[in-house]
Enzyme design. Structure first.
Site, short mmCIF file in Angstrom:
data_model
loop_
_atom_site.label_atom_id
_atom_site.label_comp_id
_atom_site.label_asym_id
_atom_site.label_seq_id
_atom_site.Cartn_x
_atom_site.Cartn_y
_atom_site.Cartn_z
N TYR A 179 -0.86 -9.03 34.47
CA TYR A 179 0.42 -9.73 34.47
C TYR A 179 1.36 -9.37 33.32
O TYR A 179 2.53 -9.73 33.36
CB TYR A 179 0.18 -11.26 34.44
CG TYR A 179 -0.51 -11.77 35.68
CD1 TYR A 179 0.24 -12.14 36.79
CD2 TYR A 179 -1.89 -11.88 35.75
CE1 TYR A 179 -0.38 -12.60 37.94
CE2 TYR A 179 -2.52 -12.34 36.89
CZ TYR A 179 -1.76 -12.70 37.98
OH TYR A 179 -2.37 -13.16 39.11
N TYR B 31 5.72 -5.75 35.79
CA TYR B 31 4.31 -5.62 36.12
C TYR B 31 3.77 -7.00 36.43
O TYR B 31 3.94 -7.93 35.65
CB TYR B 31 3.58 -4.98 34.94
CG TYR B 31 2.12 -4.71 35.17
CD1 TYR B 31 1.71 -3.84 36.16
CD2 TYR B 31 1.16 -5.32 34.38
CE1 TYR B 31 0.36 -3.58 36.36
CE2 TYR B 31 -0.18 -5.07 34.56
CZ TYR B 31 -0.57 -4.20 35.55
OH TYR B 31 -1.90 -3.94 35.75
N HIS C 82 4.09 -17.10 32.53
CA HIS C 82 5.47 -16.66 32.34
C HIS C 82 6.03 -16.07 33.63
O HIS C 82 7.15 -16.39 34.03
CB HIS C 82 5.54 -15.63 31.20
CG HIS C 82 6.90 -15.06 31.00
ND1 HIS C 82 7.25 -13.83 31.49
CD2 HIS C 82 7.99 -15.57 30.38
CE1 HIS C 82 8.52 -13.60 31.17
NE2 HIS C 82 8.99 -14.63 30.50
#
Length: 187
Positions: free
Chosen positions: A48, A53, A72
């Protein structure tokens, strides 16, 4: 007073950031823990962490830092890249992880020996400073619109995030099924 040269530098930086985000976001989701470009803005860590990405839905994070990145990503998916509180919540998560690492006497490490926390954490933290800066600029040109009420449901079992402030929304979270939480995300 902002000079023409300073304004053009900011515009160029914003354009480069957005272009990188758009090009990177066209990639497929990740289901493999990787560690690449550990000390640059082009970092890819876990499933992550990194600009553009992201992990595939339902994929567990690779370690605690990757869990901060996953949280996030979920926030940004719902609120948009210019929602600064997503970035601030990420920094709080990383700060909490850093303190936990210091208190572990070297026992708490990330999944990768190639990209140790000592390199990765400052890289993603500094990258988030850029995210906060560009979010502020983006909000000048495209302010948030009031109205819709999306709801997020996330399993925070590994994220170790502080949910007291509603993941930056200042709204309470409803806990259900152990570590799963949901919240109405009004702007």
């Amino acid at each position: 007073m902002i000079t023409g040269l300073a304004l053009s530098r900011v515009a160029f930086g914003l354009t480069a950031f957005l272009l990188l985000a758009v090009v990177s976001s066209q990639e497929k989701c990740s289901n493999t823990c990787i560690a690449q470009n550990c000390n640059s803005l082009g970092i890819r860590y876990g499933k992550y962490c990194g600009i553009g990405y992201f992990g595939c839905p339902g994929e567990p994070p690779c370690d605690d830092l990757d869990a901060c990145c996953m949280t996030h990503d979920n926030c940004v998916d719902l609120k948009g890249m210019t929602y600064v509180n997503c970035h601030k919540q990420f920094k709080r998560c990383v700060n909490k992880l850093s303190k936990s690492i210091k208190h572990s006497n070297g026992e708490k490490i990330g999944f990768s020996t190639q990209c140790p926390y000592s390199i990765v954490i400052p890289t993603v933290f500094n990258g988030m400073d850029y995210g906060i800066f560009f979010s502020g600029i983006g909000n000048i040109f495209n302010p948030p619109v009031l109205g819709s009420v999306p709801v997020v449901e996330v399993d925070l079992a590994r994220s170790k995030v502080d949910t007291k402030d509603g993941l930056g929304t200042k709204l309470g979270l409803q806990t259900k099924e152990g570590s799963k939480v949901s919240a109405s995300l009004n702007i």
